[in-house]
Motif scaffolding. Structure first.
Motif, mmCIF file in Angstrom:
data_model
loop_
_atom_site.group_PDB
_atom_site.id
_atom_site.type_symbol
_atom_site.label_atom_id
_atom_site.label_comp_id
_atom_site.label_asym_id
_atom_site.label_seq_id
_atom_site.Cartn_x
_atom_site.Cartn_y
_atom_site.Cartn_z
ATOM 1 N N VAL A 1114 0.813 -1.222 0.000
ATOM 2 C CA VAL A 1114 0.000 0.000 0.000
ATOM 3 C C VAL A 1114 0.844 1.270 0.000
ATOM 4 O O VAL A 1114 0.339 2.342 0.296
ATOM 5 C CB VAL A 1114 -0.962 0.011 1.217
ATOM 6 N N GLY A 1115 2.127 1.173 -0.318
ATOM 7 C CA GLY A 1115 2.927 2.368 -0.468
ATOM 8 C C GLY A 1115 3.359 2.973 0.855
ATOM 9 O O GLY A 1115 3.073 2.476 1.941
ATOM 10 N N LEU A 1116 4.084 4.082 0.731
ATOM 11 C CA LEU A 1116 4.594 4.775 1.913
ATOM 12 C C LEU A 1116 3.455 5.237 2.806
ATOM 13 O O LEU A 1116 3.565 5.203 4.038
ATOM 14 C CB LEU A 1116 5.433 5.981 1.471
ATOM 15 N N GLU A 1117 2.335 5.645 2.199
ATOM 16 C CA GLU A 1117 1.218 6.127 3.017
ATOM 17 C C GLU A 1117 0.671 5.035 3.932
ATOM 18 O O GLU A 1117 0.247 5.309 5.058
ATOM 19 C CB GLU A 1117 0.115 6.708 2.134
ATOM 20 N N GLY A 1118 0.691 3.784 3.449
ATOM 21 C CA GLY A 1118 0.252 2.684 4.310
ATOM 22 C C GLY A 1118 1.193 2.486 5.482
ATOM 23 O O GLY A 1118 0.762 2.244 6.618
ATOM 24 N N ALA A 1119 2.506 2.590 5.212
ATOM 25 C CA ALA A 1119 3.476 2.469 6.305
ATOM 26 C C ALA A 1119 3.297 3.600 7.311
ATOM 27 O O ALA A 1119 3.447 3.401 8.520
ATOM 28 C CB ALA A 1119 4.897 2.481 5.737
ATOM 29 N N LEU A 1120 2.969 4.795 6.819
ATOM 30 C CA LEU A 1120 2.753 5.914 7.742
ATOM 31 C C LEU A 1120 1.533 5.682 8.620
ATOM 32 O O LEU A 1120 1.514 6.070 9.791
ATOM 33 C CB LEU A 1120 2.607 7.219 6.947
ATOM 34 N N PHE A 1121 0.501 5.044 8.063
ATOM 35 C CA PHE A 1121 -0.661 4.703 8.896
ATOM 36 C C PHE A 1121 -0.240 3.730 10.002
ATOM 37 O O PHE A 1121 -0.681 3.848 11.154
ATOM 38 C CB PHE A 1121 -1.759 4.078 8.036
ATOM 39 N N THR A 1122 0.587 2.758 9.661
ATOM 40 C CA THR A 1122 1.053 1.810 10.680
ATOM 41 C C THR A 1122 1.874 2.521 11.746
ATOM 42 O O THR A 1122 1.720 2.264 12.945
ATOM 43 C CB THR A 1122 1.891 0.705 10.008
ATOM 44 N N LEU A 1123 2.761 3.416 11.306
ATOM 45 C CA LEU A 1123 3.559 4.171 12.276
ATOM 46 C C LEU A 1123 2.668 5.029 13.163
ATOM 47 O O LEU A 1123 2.887 5.127 14.369
ATOM 48 C CB LEU A 1123 4.555 5.068 11.539
ATOM 49 N N LEU A 1124 1.665 5.631 12.552
ATOM 50 C CA LEU A 1124 0.737 6.468 13.327
ATOM 51 C C LEU A 1124 0.075 5.648 14.422
ATOM 52 O O LEU A 1124 -0.151 6.134 15.531
ATOM 53 C CB LEU A 1124 -0.312 7.060 12.383
ATOM 54 N N ASP A 1125 -0.223 4.409 14.119
ATOM 55 C CA ASP A 1125 -0.876 3.559 15.110
ATOM 56 C C ASP A 1125 0.073 3.188 16.239
ATOM 57 O O ASP A 1125 -0.356 2.997 17.372
ATOM 58 C CB ASP A 1125 -1.385 2.281 14.424
ATOM 59 N N ARG A 1126 1.362 3.091 15.942
ATOM 60 C CA ARG A 1126 2.307 2.653 16.962
ATOM 61 C C ARG A 1126 2.845 3.796 17.812
ATOM 62 O O ARG A 1126 3.204 3.594 18.958
ATOM 63 C CB ARG A 1126 3.494 1.949 16.293
ATOM 64 N N GLU A 1127 2.939 4.972 17.224
ATOM 65 C CA GLU A 1127 3.563 6.084 17.935
ATOM 66 C C GLU A 1127 2.639 6.636 19.010
ATOM 67 O O GLU A 1127 1.425 6.647 18.850
ATOM 68 C CB GLU A 1127 3.924 7.213 16.958
ATOM 69 N N SER A 1128 3.263 7.126 20.080
ATOM 70 C CA SER A 1128 2.480 7.765 21.141
ATOM 71 C C SER A 1128 2.875 9.213 21.360
ATOM 72 O O SER A 1128 2.184 9.932 22.065
ATOM 73 C CB SER A 1128 2.652 6.990 22.460
ATOM 74 N N ASP A 1129 4.005 9.644 20.773
ATOM 75 C CA ASP A 1129 4.448 11.026 20.938
ATOM 76 C C ASP A 1129 3.509 11.965 20.183
ATOM 77 O O ASP A 1129 3.317 11.810 18.965
ATOM 78 C CB ASP A 1129 5.873 11.165 20.398
ATOM 79 N N PRO A 1130 2.903 12.953 20.857
ATOM 80 C CA PRO A 1130 1.892 13.797 20.184
ATOM 81 C C PRO A 1130 2.451 14.562 18.991
ATOM 82 O O PRO A 1130 1.804 14.650 17.939
ATOM 83 C CB PRO A 1130 1.423 14.748 21.302
ATOM 84 N N GLY A 1131 3.661 15.139 19.140
ATOM 85 C CA GLY A 1131 4.233 15.898 18.036
ATOM 86 C C GLY A 1131 4.496 15.032 16.823
ATOM 87 O O GLY A 1131 4.232 15.432 15.679
ATOM 88 N N LEU A 1132 5.014 13.847 17.071
ATOM 89 C CA LEU A 1132 5.306 12.933 15.964
ATOM 90 C C LEU A 1132 4.017 12.479 15.281
ATOM 91 O O LEU A 1132 3.935 12.406 14.051
ATOM 92 C CB LEU A 1132 6.098 11.737 16.502
ATOM 93 N N ARG A 1133 3.004 12.187 16.067
ATOM 94 C CA ARG A 1133 1.719 11.779 15.482
ATOM 95 C C ARG A 1133 1.134 12.904 14.629
ATOM 96 O O ARG A 1133 0.611 12.668 13.543
ATOM 97 C CB ARG A 1133 0.735 11.409 16.593
ATOM 98 N N SER A 1134 1.239 14.122 15.113
ATOM 99 C CA SER A 1134 0.721 15.258 14.340
ATOM 100 C C SER A 1134 1.460 15.396 13.021
ATOM 101 O O SER A 1134 0.836 15.640 11.967
ATOM 102 C CB SER A 1134 0.862 16.538 15.171
ATOM 103 N N ASP A 1135 2.789 15.220 13.043
ATOM 104 C CA ASP A 1135 3.559 15.320 11.803
ATOM 105 C C ASP A 1135 3.189 14.212 10.827
ATOM 106 O O ASP A 1135 3.094 14.431 9.611
ATOM 107 C CB ASP A 1135 5.060 15.258 12.108
ATOM 108 N N ILE A 1136 2.997 12.998 11.344
ATOM 109 C CA ILE A 1136 2.606 11.887 10.466
ATOM 110 C C ILE A 1136 1.251 12.183 9.829
ATOM 111 O O ILE A 1136 1.043 11.964 8.625
ATOM 112 C CB ILE A 1136 2.563 10.567 11.259
#
Length: 2034
Positions: A1114-1136
């Motif tokens: 599903v491309g880079l955007e799919g990987a970013l969705f997975t990262l968004l699900d794993r991350e807990s840092d608010p700033g990082l989630r906002s950037d994703i």
């Protein structure tokens, strides 16, 4: 640098370069060679191999720096791998020789290190080809390591790691030797060597099984020793090694198919955890030392060992994975709890706090990160079982005699409970409302039972857990609060219960402050009553006095957090409580101090501390309630508190507002004395210094990286701060129970221990109080500080120095923020002395603080001379200082000095600074000095701006030289270099885009520097490199190579190992990577995505391949969705999220629409929740198609799709993405919302359209709307709403007459049904009501039966809001009930509006029976919908009126607040007034419109079931109340009240509609007023009240000026017309009444009605006519500026300057304005009409001028249908004015005639007023002239010279060349000839003869075109009219003229067949006229025929020819011709009788 881009090194160029340029040139060549070799043909490589090897070998022995040697080694190894590998052994031998050499020269070490690196790279890439020489090389390396320095040992370890990686299993014979060497290095004194050894052992363990078998315990002990004294990087590396080894041990012993409780599996886990536990408890010590410590009762285990073990445990579990953890969770939790409760780990409070922190960190990192939602639900149950297992200890606190539990067991259980409960709270918060099903189990019971535990920490943890439950599931807050308050009231005699349940109640109440659903106000009242009861009864029993006091004040503090809306009702009682707890005066306090024992004072101080905490909360949460009066009441308690400062903690004091500080200034002497004692007194010298919590907030955030990565806001700071907290101990809830009431994010509060909290509070208070004391005391205090610091030595000095400098910096920061002064100059030396002393401290944090303090000091003093003196001081100290600490401190101060004063502006000072900093930054003997000076240099670059550009080249040179030479063992130097590079890029800015030689060189230096940092092994340096490249891309995007940057960024993201939860540096790197990606995708989203997919395809398979697979699917955007699900840092989630939004925005409508929608659907489907969607099985009446759909909508199993077990937050974001896609498609191709067009386009091109995916959109909305998460349900309903609004009118091509959404009726109903369940949250129900109304209003549903399904849902909600609610059973704040009620009423209002509009009726006053018949007959039409609404209309109308009354009250200004009902309104309570206002403001407009429609339908006639007055209906808030006002009102009064209510609301809103108000509200308001004025009764009321009418007009005028919407303007003018009509009716009625009363005989003496009266004057602001004129002129002048004399010459042809440039809506506006203008004279008295007539005529004629002077480009008589409408309206208005009754009134007739003559003169002058570029429209002018002639009367039109001019105009029209003009002229003359004789006769006499002459000429020149034919026919009509107008006596003579003319038009039989069409038509028309007129004038006809034989013969020939023509063309003959042919013989017969 371009010359470096070749296969062979350009030695000629290289030799000409300087040394530093040569190193840069060589690095660039090697970098290029690294990319070039894989792409080069192998034949070319072999041909150039020898030369290349020679060149590379020359670099090898040329002392290369670290980055160069690594690159060199890689290129050499790649050269042999791609070329001829046979000669590689020679290079191996040469490298070994270099390593053996004893060259100790400065160039020898870099050469040896390069040889080591080359050896490693050769073995890594060539592998087994060099296996023969491996043993010799390894032996050589290990031998060399014994005598090597730290860099050598570091490189050798890395080399051995690479050798192992390359050889794999072939190196097994040497594994033991490597292990022995690595053991030594793992405890090396150099931290970088330890890291390298850990990496080496990580590689070794892949093949060496003995590491996790026989040697596991020894390796574990070794790792524990490596943790001791380690830094962050070492702990991460060693923890990774240890965790991986333990995971390998467990995995090998536990078969994959083993059951959960397998014997070996369990024992292996126990063994692994036993090793970790042993390290945690005993560290790396041997048995004897550990035993000795146990005997002494001390613990020698350092905190860094325990933190390292903690991190290793996280790695261990993360490596085994979430599935393993889920299977082994019970045993894993049991082992962790054993560790948490072990006595050795919890001997002292500090150790216990660290242990709890570590275990909580392990739990959060494993349960919170590794498990999906389903597994987390299971983890909650397991944690509950662990908590329940501690029941014996809990029962011990309950006073159970049968239970015998030791105090040690109680102590151990408290730590277990704290860890479990905190994790329980975290899991519940993460799960949100999806955890609701668990509450039916034992979770809440289990947690509540802990509230009786003997230990306070366990009780407070349970209270926090309950707060988390309430935050996650707001519906549980009220039941939990009721339960806890009941238990608290019942167990008031139990100390533990008091504290436990009190804390629980406080936590639950405080949790409502951040929840929009809130808490019922009745609960707040109950809590206050309970608190008062506890405080009153505290003195009754000494055993529980302390607990009751604490619990009481805790409840009060929590209550205050609910905000001023709640507190203002209880403030008097709170003030009374505060007065009671403190003495009445200071004198009483002095008396009180002399008595009382220890216990009494303990209770008293506890009460006063609680009262002060409550005061602090009042200041924090209710600042608006702190009025001067209330401050006065608080002064005495505060004064007493200040007097008791020596015995109480002063942290409450920092929240006191400025007014209090001014008032109690006399107490400051006492305050300052205590503060000085707290900060520097001897009592506090032995207290541990909490610098990690005290100093960072006062330091500048840019300087904190100098201290180390621990101060980054990172995941592991949670445990790392325990390490740096010295012996203070960690934060814990039991240090301050009142922290439960504070505002927190998801992390539990961790208040500091009292000593640390005291110091922090004293520091902050010092900064606030110091400016308010006298100057002499200020100087004395600072001098005392200096003296105290100078007198002390060692650690005690540093402690006082830390406290004092923190206080001083707090003061300076405070004064800098308010621009205050420091005081007299005598203070400055002391301040400088204190700060300069701190700059020399050994503490890096204190040095950072001092540098920031000096910068603040310079800012506050604001004296340039002082700034120079401080700079000189720094320069002088840097010259003399020799220790690293001093030099680094003063270097930082030098850079930071101008930070707050606007930057560096002196070139001389800049040069001096650079000279010093350049020198310091090259001091390779001290990495610390290098780091700090480079950081300072970056500050100087930032602060100098453009001034620094002259020094940019030298700075780049320095940075690159250091990057190429600085050793990798000190990454902090590289980090500061990266910061310098970032500052330099920012300094150059857009100049980097240039093409000059200098700029090109600088840009090349930037890229080389970034490449050097990217190659660094340190994560923080890589992060800095990424941010530099991001900055470079911002300024010069064309020069950043995305094809290399994007793969590098994605590779970092893909390497998502267990470090994600562990390593702070890794978090910083991920932040930098995602921030860079976010910027890249804003410009080049498609390229970024393509590069990412390309990278994954080229990567080899790795151990952790989940994200690789995700990107492939599903491309880079799919990987970013997975990262968004794993991350807990608010700033990082906002950037994703922003990155995903930018990628979606750039590609969703450009070919990847289907991809994005599928991606969102996969994300939404990725849930492990196998339960059915909410309410999916409750739909009994849905058809089978819905069941099929809902079966598809069930959550999928985990194996389906690229995503697994995504959390609800990620899925909610996916729904937001779907809404964004729909919104984006709106502004794109219209085919996105047109099925037929989309299908057609899809066949022709490979484009995707949104409408083709409508099924997926509805399914996604359904899945979200039926989820268990309330937030996701709201997102799903919002998406459904967007879908309905966008697709409701899209037709279905296959079924004409239907829309495409019809097929999804069942799905929409099923998605809405759960939101109307009894337990649904109010916000969900409110959103569902909005969707319901949109669905019904959309017109999608055509069948009444289908419509009933959704209507029933709305009906149930209406029934729900009418039912009396149980106050005790309320779950949410009363404002939520108001929100839900307003949403329901708004939805019904919208449905009713649509029903009335769809019904097509202007009046909805049908009876119920007729409505029923209508419904059955029309079936599904608007009448059917009206039928559904009609049944509830009686109740709805009452509710709507009540809601409007509430809204009217809530919009009253503040000064009228006293008029608000004390008990609240119909749907809001007095306490929720402010919250309810927002809900009313979002709903009132449709309700207002619907109420107007209902009143319109009733005609303001009250029916029997209507309410008798406007009092509140029987609704939840007023049920059972009686109206206190007098008797019932009359129907007239009720109707009047209703009218004024609607008018008042409308006028109040339209007076000042804010810019944020939606245009829909304005439109609704105007439509409501229009609807009212359609009814006669309100029209009469408004017509009768001129003041009201004038007010309405002024409001409408303002609206017209402030809003540019054409629809609003049209509505305003329509309303204006209705108001004028109302006034007309009123004036007409008064005149009629006066005539009837006085009789017709006295008509002349009647009083004059209408505006103007007898004088004709109109008063602005009081005149309706004047207001209407203003409004009309406003419209006309804005659309046609030429009407205004001031604007007449501005833009005659510009936009809006001509009627020909107006839009259709503008034309309608002008026409409406003219219509209103024409009605105004009828509202005036005769005199008044004379006053306004000139203005009206000027405007009318001005518009006519603009209309009739058309541009030459225009053809014909108009510019389109719209302009024709304006022309028609102008003429109609002119006619209305001319025929006005005022023109006939005796008093005004003369004036009117004079004005009308002037107007006629102006009109006649328009023929001559044409401009050069504009033509006069003669047709329009002649028409207007004709209107004048026909309407104005002879007095106006026959006056000379007007009459002569009129004749001229008609004559000119008759002689015009244009046939259309002539024909229209004759047509108008026909009307004039038919006018009364007074008008007609002069025109007949003057124009009759020319008319006859014209007709006589026709015989000679017959018409050839239709236009000419029309001209002749109209002439005949005019002559016929002239004949009819003549007297009977003259008529025969005129007929005798007419008949010959008609006969002359006839054709004979010969000419008829060949005649042109026009001539033939003329012949036919003339024949018809003869047949028609002949019988009318038979005598004249017969005599004429008889006297003129040629006429007779011609007539007969024509008749005969016509008959023949009819016979030949029988099929296509004209019916008129046939009738003419039939009548011809009859006439012929008659003529034969002659």
């Amino acid at each position: 640098m371009e010359r470096a881009h070749s296969l062979l090194l350009n030695e000629e160029v290289c030799s000409r370069l300087a040394e530093h340029q040569r190193a840069e040139f060589i690095f660039e060549w090697l970098n290029h060679l690294k990319k070039l070799l894989p792409a080069t043909d192998r034949v070319d490589i072999k041909q150039n191999q020898r030369c290349l090897v020679d060149q590379l070998s020359g670099i090898l022995v040329g002392s290369p720096g670290p980055p160069t040697r690594w690159l060199l080694a890689h290129c050499l190894a790649m050269l042999y791998r791609l070329g001829d590998p046979l000669s590689s052994s020679l290079l191996v031998d040469r490298c070994n020789d270099i390593i053996r050499s004893r060259d100790d020269s400065p160039s020898g070490l870099p050469t040896r290190l390069a040889a080591v690196a080359t050896l490693g790279a050769l073995y890594e890439q060539l592998g087994r080809m060099l296996v023969g020489s491996f043993r010799d090389s390894l032996t050589n390396l290990l031998k060399a390591m014994k005598s090597a320095e730290s860099q050598g040992r570091y490189e050798i370890m890395l080399c051995v790691e690479r050798m192992l990686r390359g050889l794999g299993v072939s190196a097994v014979s040497c594994h033991r030797d490597v292990y022995k060497a690595a053991r030594t290095c793992l405890t090396d004194r150099s931290m970088s060597v330890r890291c390298a050894a850990a990496k080496c052992l990580m590689e070794l363990q892949r093949e060496a099984a003995f590491l996790w078998n026989s040697e596991l315990e020894n390796v574990a002990t070794l790792c524990f020793r490596a943790f001791e004294g380690s830094n962050d990087n070492v702990r991460v590396s060693v923890a990774k090694l240890l965790g991986t080894l333990l995971a390998a041990a467990v995995e090998t012993r536990q078969p994959a198919a083993a059951p959960r409780q397998g014997g070996r599996g369990r024992s292996s886990l126990e063994e692994a955890m036993a090793l970790l536990t042993a390290g945690f408890l005993r560290g790396g010590a041997g048995f004897l030392r550990a035993s000795g410590d146990m005997l002494k009762g001390t613990s020698s285990v350092s905190k860094d060992i325990r933190i390292g073990v903690t991190q290793a445990c996280v790695v261990f579990v993360s490596t085994l994975g979430g599935s393993w953890l889920e299977a082994n969770l019970p045993s894993y939790l049991a082992l962790l709890m054993d560790l948490a409760s072990h006595s050795r780990a919890t001997q002292i409070p500090g150790d216990a706090a660290v242990t709890r922190r570590c275990v909580s960190f392990i739990l959060r990192s494993s349960l919170g990160s590794l498990l999906g939602e389903k597994a987390q639900t299971n983890a909650l149950k397991q944690l509950c079982l662990v908590v329940a297992s501690q029941k014996p200890a809990i029962d011990a606190g309950d006073g159970n005699v049968e239970t015998r539990v030791s105090s040690a067991d109680v102590s151990a259980s408290q730590h277990v409970l704290v860890c479990c409960l905190l994790e329980l709270g975290g899991l519940v918060q993460g799960l949100g409302s999806t955890a609701a099903p668990l509450l039916s189990d034992t979770l809440v019971d289990t947690v509540v039972s802990v509230l009786l535990h003997p230990a306070s920490s366990a009780r407070l943890a349970a209270a926090w857990c309950l707060r988390c439950v309430a935050a996650a599931m707001p519906s549980q807050r009220s039941p939990l609060l009721d339960r806890c308050t009941e238990r608290l009231a019942a167990l008031k005699s139990s100390p533990d219960a008091l504290v436990g349940y009190g804390a629980a109640v406080a936590a639950l109440v405080a949790s409502a402050q951040n929840c929009p659903l809130g808490l019922p106000h009745t609960k707040g009242k109950a809590v206050l009553v309970l608190a008062e009861d506890l405080l009153r009864s505290a003195s009754q029993s000494s055993r529980i006095s302390l607990q009751r006091t604490q619990a009481g004040w805790l409840l009060v503090s929590s209550l205050i957090t609910l905000g001023p809306a709640v507190v203002e009702h209880h403030l008097p009682r709170l003030l009374l409580l505060w007065r009671c707890v403190f003495p009445a005066s200071l004198r009483e306090q002095e008396i009180e101090l002399r008595r009382g024992d220890y216990f009494t004072w303990q209770v008293t101080l506890e009460g006063r501390a609680g009262a002060l905490c409550a005061m602090k909360n009042l200041l924090l949460h209710c600042r608006e309630l702190v009025t001067d009066h209330n401050i006065g009441l608080l002064l005495t308690p505060l004064a007493c508190a200040v007097a008791l400062l020596t015995k109480s903690v002063p942290y409450w004091f920092t929240q006191i507002p400025h007014q209090i500080i001014i008032i109690i200034i006399e107490s400051f002497g006492l305050v300052m004395n205590q503060l000085v004692s707290d900060l520097s007194g001897p009592d506090n010298l032995n207290q541990p210094c909490s610098d990690l919590t005290l100093l960072p907030p006062l330091c500048h955030h840019d300087d904190l990286p100098l201290v180390g990565p621990a101060l980054h806001h990172t995941h592991h700071r949670y445990v790392e701060e325990q390490l740096h907290g010295s012996s203070v101990g960690g934060g814990s809830l039991d240090h301050d129970p009142f922290s439960l009431c504070e505002t927190h994010d998801q992390a539990p509060p961790a208040p500091l221990p009292p000593p640390a909290a005291l110091t922090t509070a004293a520091v902050h208070l010092f900064g606030a109080v110091f400016p308010h004391i006298i100057s002499a005391q200020r100087v004395k205090i600072l001098e005392q500080f200096v003296e105290t610091v100078n007198q002390l030595k060692g650690q005690r000095q540093q402690t006082v120095q830390t406290h004092v400098c923190a206080a001083l910096c707090s003061l300076l920061k405070h004064q800098g923020s308010v621009r205050g002064s420091l005081g007299p100059e005598e203070i400055r030396p002391s301040a400088v002395s204190l700060l300069s002393g701190a700059l020399e401290s050994s503490s890096p944090l204190l040095r950072c603080l001092a540098a920031e303090g000096l910068a603040r000091l310079v800012q506050v003093v604001g004296d340039a001379g002082f700034t120079v003196s401080v700079s000189l001081l720094c320069f002088d100290r840097l010259k003399t200082a020799r220790d690293a600490a001093s030099r680094s401190g003063y270097a930082l101060a030098l850079g930071a000095l101008h930070r707050h004063t606007g930057g560096i502006s002196s070139p001389q000072h800049l040069s001096t600074c650079l000279g010093v900093l350049f020198t310091l930054s090259q001091d390779s003997t001290s990495p610390e000095v290098q780091t700090w000076s480079l950081h300072s240099l970056s500050l100087v670059v930032d602060l100098s701006g453009g001034l620094y550009r002259a020094h940019a080249e030298s700075s780049f040179t320095l940075a690159l030289r250091l990057l190429l030479s600085a050793p990798p063992t000190h990454p902090e130097v590289h980090y500061s270099l990266g910061r310098c590079l970032h500052a330099l890029i920012t300094c150059l800015g857009p100049d980097l885009q240039g093409d000059g030689a200098v700029v090109t060189a600088l840009r090349s230096s930037c890229l080389v520097g970034c490449g050097l940092m990217q190659a660094s092994p340190d994560c923080l340096v890589q992060a800095r490199a990424t941010s530099c490249l991001q900055q470079l891309h911002m300024f010069s995007p064309a020069h950043v190579n995305l094809s290399s940057l994007v793969p590098a960024l994605c590779e970092i993201l893909l390497d998502y190992s267990m470090l994600a939860n562990l390593c702070s540096s890794y978090l910083c790197l991920r932040r930098a990577v995602v921030a860079c990606l976010r910027q890249l995708v804003q410009r080049e989203a498609l390229e970024v995505s393509e590069h990412a997919v390309t990278l994954v395809k080229e990567l080899p398979r790795r151990d952790n391949t989940h994200l690789d697979v995700t990107i492939k699917e599903v491309g880079l955007e799919g990987a970013l969705f997975t990262l968004l699900d794993r991350e807990s840092d608010p700033g990082l989630r906002s950037d994703i999220q922003e990155t995903l939004v930018h990628m979606m925005t750039s590609s969703a409508t450009s070919g990847k629409l289907g991809h994005w929608l599928k991606l969102c659907k996969d994300v939404l489907s990725a849930t492990t929740d196998c339960r059915a969607p909410v309410g999916a099985s409750q739909d009994e009446d849905a058809d089978s198609s819905r069941d099929d759909d809902s079966s598809v909508f069930r959550a999928r199993p985990e194996s389906v799709g690229p995503f697994t077990a995504l959390r609800w937050g990620t899925r909610r974001f996916a729904m937001a993405c779907v809404c964004r896609i729909i919104e984006q498609c709106e502004s794109a191709d219209p085919a996105h919302f047109d099925m037929a067009l989309a299908q057609e386009r899809r066949l022709q091109e490979s484009t995707d359209f949104l409408v083709l995916h409508l099924g997926d959109l509805v399914r996604m909305a359904f899945m979200a709307a039926t989820d268990h998460s309330d937030q996701l349900r709201l997102a799903g309903l919002q998406t459904l709403l967007v879908i309905i609004r966008r697709f409701s009118d899209v037709p279905e091509p296959e079924f004409p007459g239907h829309v495409i959404l019809e097929q999804y009726q069942a799905n929409v109903g099923a998605a809405l049904r759960p939101a109307f369940a009894a337990d649904a949250a109010p916000d969900v129900t409110a959103k569902a009501c909005q969707v319901c109304s949109a669905w019904i209003s959309s017109g999608v549903v055509s069948d009444l039966r289908d419509l009933r399904r959704v209507h029933q849902l709305l009906a149930s909600s209406l029934a729900k809001i009418q039912v009396e609610r149980d106050v005790s059973g309320q779950l949410y704040n009363e404002a939520m009930a108001a929100m839900e009620t307003m949403a329901v009423l708004k939805a019904w209002a919208e449905v009713y509006i649509v029903a009335v509009q769809r019904c097509g009726q202007t009046e909805a006053n049908l009876s119920v029976s007729s409505l029923a018949n209508d419904g059955t007959s029309s079936g599904s039409g608007g009448g059917g919908l009206l039928t559904l609404v009609q049944s509830d209309l009686a109740a709805l109308s009452r509710l709507w009126l009540a809601a409007l009354q509430d809204h009217a009250l809530l919009t009253l200004p503040q000064e009228n607040a006293s008029q608000l009902p004390a008990a609240g309104g119909s749907f809001y309570t007095a306490e929720t007034l402010n919250q309810a206002r927002a809900h009313y403001s979002s709903s009132w407009a449709p309700i207002l419109h619907a109420t107007s429609l209902w009143l319109h339908s009733t005609g303001f006639v009250m029916s029997d079931n209507s309410p008798a007055n406007l009092s509140r209906p029987a609704t939840p808030t007023s049920m059972g109340r009686t109206d206190s006002v007098g008797g019932a009102k009359s129907p007239e009064d009720v109707s009047s009240d209703r009218l004024h209510l609607i008018l008042g609301i409308s006028v109040e809103f339209l007076c000042s509609p804010h810019s944020q108000d939606q245009m829909e509200n304005i439109t609704s308001c105007l439509r409501a007023l229009q609807t009212l004025l359609d009814v006669s009764w309100p029209r009469a009321k408004i017509g009768n009240d001129q003041a009201l009418s004038v007010e309405l007009l002024s409001v409408l005028h303002r609206l017209m000026v402030t809003r540019e919407s054409p629809s609003v303007h049209l509505a305003v003018l329509e309303l204006l017309r209705q108001i004028v009509t109302a006034a007309q009716e009123h004036v007409r009625e008064k005149r009629h009444s006066a005539e009837v009363d006085d009789g017709a005989s006295e008509k002349e003496t009647l009083p004059e009605f209408g505006e103007g009266r007898n004088t004709g004057g109109l008063i602005p602001g009081h005149s309706l006519v004047f207001g209407a004129l203003e409004l009309c002129i406003c419209v006309l002048v804005r659309k046609l500026p030429q009407l205004s004399p001031k604007l007449a010459g501005t833009s005659p042809t510009g936009p809006g300057g001509s009627v020909w440039s107006l839009t259709d809506s503008d034309c309608r506006l002008v026409a409406s304005s003219l219509c209103v203008l024409s009605q105004l004279p009828s509202v005036c008295s005769p005199e008044g009409s004379v006053s306004i007539l000139p203005t009206i005529l000027h405007l009318l004629l001005g518009v006519l001028r603009e209309l009739l002077h058309q541009p030459h480009t225009q053809t014909g008589s108009g510019g389109g249908a719209s302009v024709a409408e304006v022309v028609q309206a102008s003429l109609q208005a002119l006619k209305c004015i001319l025929t006005s009754s005022m023109s006939q009134q005796e008093k005004s007739r003369g004036a009117w005639n004079r004005l009308l003559r002037s107007a006629l003169h102006t009109l006649l002058g328009l023929w001559d007023a044409g401009e050069r570029d504009r033509a006069v429209d003669q047709i329009g002018l002649l028409t207007a002239l004709t209107v004048f002639l026909l309407s104005a009367g002879p007095e106006v039109c026959t006056a000379e010279p007007l009459h002569a001019l009129c004749l001229q105009r008609f004559t000119a029209g008759m002689d015009a060349k244009d046939p259309l003009v002539v024909s229209r002229c004759y047509q108008l003359l026909t009307s004039v000839f038919q006018a009364p004789p007074g008008i007609a006769v002069p025109y007949i006499q003057a124009l009759g003869l020319p008319l006859v002459r014209f007709l006589q000429r026709v015989e000679r020149s017959r018409p050839q075109s239709p236009e000419e034919l029309l001209r002749v026919l109209e002439g005949v009509r005019a002559l016929e009219a002239l004949v009819q107008a003549a007297d009977e006596s003259h008529r025969p003579r005129l007929v005798a003229i007419l008949f010959p003319l008609l006969i002359s038009f006839l054709l004979d039989e010969n000419a008829l067949g060949s005649a042109p069409a026009a001539s033939w038509s003329l012949h036919e028309a003339a024949l018809k006229d003869l047949m028609r007129l002949g019988p009318q004038h038979s005598a004249v006809f017969r005599s004429l025929i008889a006297s003129s034989p040629h006429l007779k013969s011609r007539l007969e020939a024509a008749v005969k020819g016509n008959q023949e023509s009819l016979n030949t063309k029988a099929s296509g003959a004209n019916p008129g011709g046939r009738s003419g042919a039939k009548s011809s013989p009859s006439i012929t017969l008659k003529t034969n009788f002659l």
